[in-house]
Design an enzyme around this catalytic site. Structure first.
Site, PDB file in Angstrom:
ATOM      1  N   ASP A 214      -3.406  21.407   9.909  1.00 51.58           N
ATOM      2  CA  ASP A 214      -3.962  20.390   8.997  1.00 51.58           C
ATOM      3  C   ASP A 214      -4.563  21.044   7.759  1.00 51.58           C
ATOM      4  O   ASP A 214      -4.453  22.253   7.550  1.00 51.58           O
ATOM      5  CB  ASP A 214      -4.956  19.485   9.723  1.00 51.58           C
ATOM      6  CG  ASP A 214      -6.278  20.168  10.015  1.00 51.58           C
ATOM      7  OD1 ASP A 214      -6.999  19.679  10.906  1.00 51.58           O
ATOM      8  OD2 ASP A 214      -6.594  21.179   9.376  1.00 51.58           O
TER       9      ASP A 214
ATOM     10  N   GLU B 195      -0.897   1.018  -5.131  1.00 53.05           N
ATOM     11  CA  GLU B 195      -0.934   2.318  -5.817  1.00 53.05           C
ATOM     12  C   GLU B 195       0.301   2.572  -6.673  1.00 53.05           C
ATOM     13  O   GLU B 195       0.274   3.425  -7.563  1.00 53.05           O
ATOM     14  CB  GLU B 195      -1.115   3.447  -4.784  1.00 53.05           C
ATOM     15  CG  GLU B 195      -2.509   3.531  -4.175  1.00 53.05           C
ATOM     16  CD  GLU B 195      -2.661   2.685  -2.917  1.00 53.05           C
ATOM     17  OE1 GLU B 195      -3.710   2.775  -2.253  1.00 53.05           O
ATOM     18  OE2 GLU B 195      -1.727   1.900  -2.606  1.00 53.05           O
TER      19      GLU B 195
ATOM     20  N   ASN C  97       0.860  -1.186   0.000  1.00 49.86           N
ATOM     21  CA  ASN C  97       0.000   0.000   0.000  1.00 49.86           C
ATOM     22  C   ASN C  97       0.893   1.231   0.000  1.00 49.86           C
ATOM     23  O   ASN C  97       1.997   1.200   0.533  1.00 49.86           O
ATOM     24  CB  ASN C  97      -0.878   0.003   1.257  1.00 49.86           C
ATOM     25  CG  ASN C  97      -1.864   1.178   1.250  1.00 49.86           C
ATOM     26  OD1 ASN C  97      -2.775   1.226   0.429  1.00 49.86           O
ATOM     27  ND2 ASN C  97      -1.651   2.144   2.132  1.00 49.86           N
TER      28      ASN C  97
HETATM   29  C1  LIG Z   1       0.050  15.772   1.677  1.00 47.31           C
HETATM   30  C2  LIG Z   1      -0.815  14.732   2.360  1.00 47.31           C
HETATM   31  C3  LIG Z   1      -0.630  14.473   3.709  1.00 47.31           C
HETATM   32  C4  LIG Z   1      -1.398  13.489   4.342  1.00 47.31           C
HETATM   33  N1  LIG Z   1      -1.168  13.219   5.665  1.00 47.31           N
HETATM   34  C5  LIG Z   1      -1.825  12.189   6.251  1.00 47.31           C
HETATM   35  C6  LIG Z   1      -1.502  11.802   7.592  1.00 47.31           C
HETATM   36  O1  LIG Z   1      -0.644  12.388   8.244  1.00 47.31           O
HETATM   37  N2  LIG Z   1      -2.152  10.725   8.119  1.00 47.31           N
HETATM   38  C7  LIG Z   1      -3.112  10.033   7.410  1.00 47.31           C
HETATM   39  O2  LIG Z   1      -3.640   9.061   7.917  1.00 47.31           O
HETATM   40  N3  LIG Z   1      -3.467  10.398   6.142  1.00 47.31           N
HETATM   41  C8  LIG Z   1      -2.834  11.444   5.557  1.00 47.31           C
HETATM   42  N4  LIG Z   1      -3.127  11.787   4.251  1.00 47.31           N
HETATM   43  C9  LIG Z   1      -4.223  11.109   3.552  1.00 47.31           C
HETATM   44  C10 LIG Z   1      -3.897   9.754   2.977  1.00 47.31           C
HETATM   45  O3  LIG Z   1      -2.575   9.474   2.841  1.00 47.31           O
HETATM   46  C11 LIG Z   1      -4.632   9.573   1.675  1.00 47.31           C
HETATM   47  O4  LIG Z   1      -5.960   9.864   1.827  1.00 47.31           O
HETATM   48  C12 LIG Z   1      -4.476   8.193   1.093  1.00 47.31           C
HETATM   49  O5  LIG Z   1      -5.011   8.195  -0.177  1.00 47.31           O
HETATM   50  C13 LIG Z   1      -5.183   7.148   1.898  1.00 47.31           C
HETATM   51  O6  LIG Z   1      -4.914   5.941   1.296  1.00 47.31           O
HETATM   52  P1  LIG Z   1      -5.821   4.653   1.549  1.00 47.31           P
HETATM   53  O7  LIG Z   1      -7.120   4.891   0.869  1.00 47.31           O
HETATM   54  O8  LIG Z   1      -4.998   3.563   0.864  1.00 47.31           O
HETATM   55  O9  LIG Z   1      -5.951   4.450   2.995  1.00 47.31           O
HETATM   56  C14 LIG Z   1      -2.382  12.779   3.603  1.00 47.31           C
HETATM   57  C15 LIG Z   1      -2.577  13.036   2.245  1.00 47.31           C
HETATM   58  C16 LIG Z   1      -1.803  14.010   1.625  1.00 47.31           C
HETATM   59  C17 LIG Z   1      -2.017  14.263   0.168  1.00 47.31           C
END
Ligand SMILES: Cc1cc2nc3c(=O)[nH]c(=O)nc-3n(C[C@H](O)[C@H](O)[C@H](O)COP(=O)(O)O)c2cc1C
Length: 434
Positions: A246, A199, A139
């Site tokens: 955030d 991904e 992932n």
């Molecule tokens: C710049 C950026 C920072 C992020 N920071 C976090 C974070 O600190 N913790 C978190 O859980 N998700 C964070 N996210 C969101 C997830 O990484 C994102 O939604 C991801 O697509 C989730 O993947 P999943 O659907 O495989 O769980 C962030 C996304 C971006 C673009």
């Protein structure tokens, strides 16, 4: 693609500012980037580190479109297609990201920025995280990480993410935090697809890329990223994480979050550290834009001729959705609103516009609402729905919220005045001015 290669292209086009003056990773770099948005800046003389820092590379859809050499309106079809026709990237050895394999772990040598006085410590905010699960495979996503020692960080894991599920099941996860990536990797990591989809395959479909074996953990990582922090995240070992700004530009609360023990650092010889300002344009674009294809697909599935989707920066690129449709039926607007809330469940307000409205122009959007919207016919209210943990106005514990949709499309039959904006003839000003 190696980030430095892209920076050289920007230099040739004069599209990046170079700062040679000494500058600190403590507050100064973030302050300059904040003022310079959306213009890219490369800092070549960081007081506390030998590595250069770059930021504001991908703040606008135009910058992303230029990177892929497409038009802004082609971004959603390109992302949608990449999800559908994903493929495994080529595996290589002697990867750029492992030109230097550090013998000891010392995070203080890296230009990990202290972004804002409110922050709980220095933060990695651009870290793309690779992790793996015995059943679901690899992932890729983002997790911010706060530095708490020479080899220790604490990382924010939002409940419900795939990473969170993996960690809950496994108790600890071997990971690689990859810093310094180009858009194919950044966008793929920010794209939410079914659990079990790697991904990195989406990244490879966006633009051919390479992966390599990490040095100390059993993971395939982007071979051309700038820095890799390999180690383990522990579910049971928790520390205070935050405060930190955030996505909504408000200060996130302090929480007990898992510790990330860094066990190995590798990087390119001339590694360039990628800054990403929390809550600002780049963060917003990477959060909101990858959700647009899922909204697009849902609205299309409802039989509405959707032309474009924009998760607007004014709504923290998370809570507000603007749709452009080619209206064929009177209820197309309301059906599109329902579908949009399905495509992006964190969406709070949705606006639907006709094809003559530029949804990237907030004045045009307001004009359409002023001249084409009637609340008794065109308003949809969904009371007490699960909302986003990012919305400070949602109910604190339950996150319950009220969602609203605005159908700002004109009725198919014009009863009274025309809805169209009158146009003045074009003229060559040079003929008359100056
Ligand atoms: C710049 C950026 C920072 C992020 N920071 C976090 C974070 O600190 N913790 C978190 O859980 N998700 C964070 N996210 C969101 C997830 O990484 C994102 O939604 C991801 O697509 C989730 O993947 P999943 O659907 O495989 O769980 C962030 C996304 C971006 C673009």
């Amino acid at each position: 693609m190696i980030l430095e290669g892209y920076l050289n292209q920007l230099k040739e086009k004069g599209k990046i500012h170079i700062v040679d003056k000494p500058i600190s990773k403590k507050l100064e770099i973030a302050a300059v980037l904040n003022k310079m948005q959306p213009e890219p800046v490369l800092f070549k003389n960081v007081k506390e580190s030998d590595f250069h820092v770059v930021g504001n590379l991908f703040c606008t859809k135009q910058q992303i479109a230029s990177y892929f050499d497409i038009g802004v309106q082609d971004i959603i079809p390109t992302l949608t297609e990449a999800i559908e026709r994903r493929s495994p990237p080529q595996e290589v050895e002697n990867a750029a990201c492992q030109e230097v394999v550090e013998s000891d772990v010392d995070l203080t040598r890296l230009p990990i920025l202290f972004h804002n006085e409110v922050d709980g410590g220095p933060y990695i905010s651009s870290g793309v995280v690779v992790a793996s699960h015995p059943d679901y495979g690899q992932n890729l996503d983002f997790h911010r990480a706060m530095q708490i020692g020479k080899d220790r960080m604490v990382t924010r894991v939002v409940r419900g993410r795939d990473f969170h599920g993996f960690l809950e099941e496994e108790g600890e996860l071997d990971v690689a935090y990859c810093i310094g990536n180009t858009p194919e990797v950044l966008i793929a990591a920010a794209t939410s697809v079914e659990t079990g989809v790697n991904e990195l395959e989406i990244a490879n479909a966006l633009r051919e890329m390479r992966v390599t074996k990490a040095k100390t953990v059993d993971l395939l990582i982007p071979a051309d990223c700038e820095f890799v922090l390999e180690g383990t995240v522990y579910l049971e070992e928790k520390q205070d994480e935050g405060p930190f700004i955030d996505l909504t530009e408000t200060v996130d609360v302090v929480r007990q979050e898992p510790v990330f023990e860094v066990k190995k650092i590798t990087h390119r010889k001339t590694g360039i550290w990628q800054a990403l300002l929390p809550g600002k344009l780049e963060h917003k674009l990477l959060m909101g834009m990858p959700r647009e294809p899922t909204v697009f697909r849902k609205v299309k599935e409802r039989g509405v001729d959707v032309l474009d989707v924009y998760i607007t920066p004014g709504g923290a690129s998370w809570l507000h959705i603007a749709l452009k449709i080619d209206k064929k039926h009177d209820d197309d607007g309301l059906r599109a609103i329902e579908a949009a809330f399905e495509g992006h469940t964190s969406g709070k307000h949705v606006w639907v516009y006709d094809k003559d409205i530029d949804i990237y122009d907030e004045r045009e959007r307001e004009w359409a609402m002023a001249t084409r919207f009637q609340a008794d016919e065109d308003l949809l209210v969904k009371d007490r729905e699960p909302g986003s943990s990012l919305d400070p106005s949602a109910e604190p514990d339950t996150k319950m919220t009220t969602k609203v949709g605005f159908d700002c499309t004109k009725s198919l039959e014009t009863k009274g005045k025309s809805f169209a904006k009158a146009k003045f003839p074009d003229v060559d000003l040079k003929k008359f001015m100056g």
